[in-house]
Scaffold this active site. Structure first.
Site, mmCIF file in Angstrom:
data_model
loop_
_atom_site.group_PDB
_atom_site.id
_atom_site.type_symbol
_atom_site.label_atom_id
_atom_site.label_comp_id
_atom_site.label_asym_id
_atom_site.label_seq_id
_atom_site.Cartn_x
_atom_site.Cartn_y
_atom_site.Cartn_z
ATOM 1 N N ILE A 80 10.965 -32.566 24.032
ATOM 2 C CA ILE A 80 12.448 -31.974 24.090
ATOM 3 C C ILE A 80 13.259 -32.422 24.390
ATOM 4 O O ILE A 80 13.604 -32.725 25.404
ATOM 5 C CB ILE A 80 11.654 -30.597 24.210
ATOM 6 C CG1 ILE A 80 12.805 -28.935 24.383
ATOM 7 C CG2 ILE A 80 11.685 -30.582 25.915
ATOM 8 C CD1 ILE A 80 12.623 -27.967 25.097
ATOM 9 N N SER A 81 14.433 -32.518 23.099
ATOM 10 C CA SER A 81 15.658 -32.961 23.571
ATOM 11 C C SER A 81 16.748 -32.762 24.740
ATOM 12 O O SER A 81 16.155 -31.201 25.397
ATOM 13 C CB SER A 81 16.413 -33.265 22.924
ATOM 14 O OG SER A 81 15.947 -33.775 21.833
#
Ligand code: SAH
Length: 235
Positions: A80-81
């Site tokens: 997840i960025s």
């Protein structure tokens, strides 16, 4: 808009942490600048970051870390960025409430939720079937009704619903996929990490002018997983 079923009494245990995360993002943008000449992030983007319960997009053992300003693993060698990068990429798209957005790389669905908070419609494409299914279940449980989910190679875009006001690619390409450029509306904006290095690429902003000509700017270094090609079709 996201409803948080973890807080049936309306109390949101993570709200203070979410606000602190947004303050960190604002501070870091102040130091680093966004790269497109904006003095600060669009307040609508910051409000969306305060609304979306990031802890719901990571596994339960990582919930305590959900608001750290860094990427987190989501399985299948994907992440997840980092919240700062989600904020800046969203800001760069200049979304209006009636915007139709294409996202490549659904992953956990977190970036998708932020886009869905700000735009009329988000079409999101993921190549890993399990990630796509989990993200869909999560986003539907949170109450989002303006997202269409697709499985496949996002480098081909989704021509059936084109053109798009904005396109966000959350995995690194060697160049901008031509299908995505075609599917961008005149006046539209596309962000994509470009580069061959596994640990560092340039975040590239592409603007298509009213005459259909594209203009590219490399803004700053980022580290994304590479765009994969689609797995071969099953039997
Ligand atoms: N935006 C996501 C993070 C994305 S990580 C989030 O907020 O969680 C990059 C994602 O792109 C991964 O889920 C990966 O499986 C997906 N991906 C990689 N290549 C792809 C392709 N060609 N088409 C669609 N998705 C792709």
């Amino acid at each position: 808009m996201a409803e948080n079923p973890d807080a049936p009494d309306g109390r949101d245990a993570m709200l203070a942490e979410r606000r602190a995360m947004v303050e960190t993002i604002v501070r870091e943008v102040g130091w680093s600048k966004i790269g497109d000449g904006s003095p600060e992030l669009d307040p609508r983007v910051l409000e969306a970051l305060v609304r979306v319960p990031r802890e719901r997009f990571v596994s339960s053992d990582l919930r305590a870390e959900a608001y750290d300003n860094r990427p987190l693993p989501i399985g299948h060698d994907q992440t997840i960025s980092q919240p700062l990068i989600v904020a800046v990429m969203t800001h760069l798209l200049h979304l209006e409430p009636d915007a139709r957005v294409l996202e490549v790389g659904t992953g956990s669905g977190y970036q998708c939720a932020i886009l869905a908070e700000l735009a009329a419609l988000v079409l999101t494409i993921e190549v890993v079937a399990e990630l796509a299914a989990d993200a869909r279940a999560r986003l539907e449980a949170l109450g989002y009704r303006n997202i269409e989910f697709h499985l496949g190679d996002g480098a081909a875009g989704w021509p059936a619903a084109a053109p798009y006001d904005a396109i966000l690619v959350a995995a690194a390409g060697r160049s901008v996929p031509p299908a995505l450029l075609e599917q961008l509306k005149p006046g539209g904006r596309l962000v994509i990490p470009i580069g061959t290095d596994a640990f560092s690429q340039d975040l590239v902003l592409v603007e298509k002018d009213r005459d259909g000509r594209t203009h590219r700017r490399a803004l700053f270094p980022v580290a994304f997983v590479p765009l994969r090609s689609a797995p071969p079709a099953g039997p």
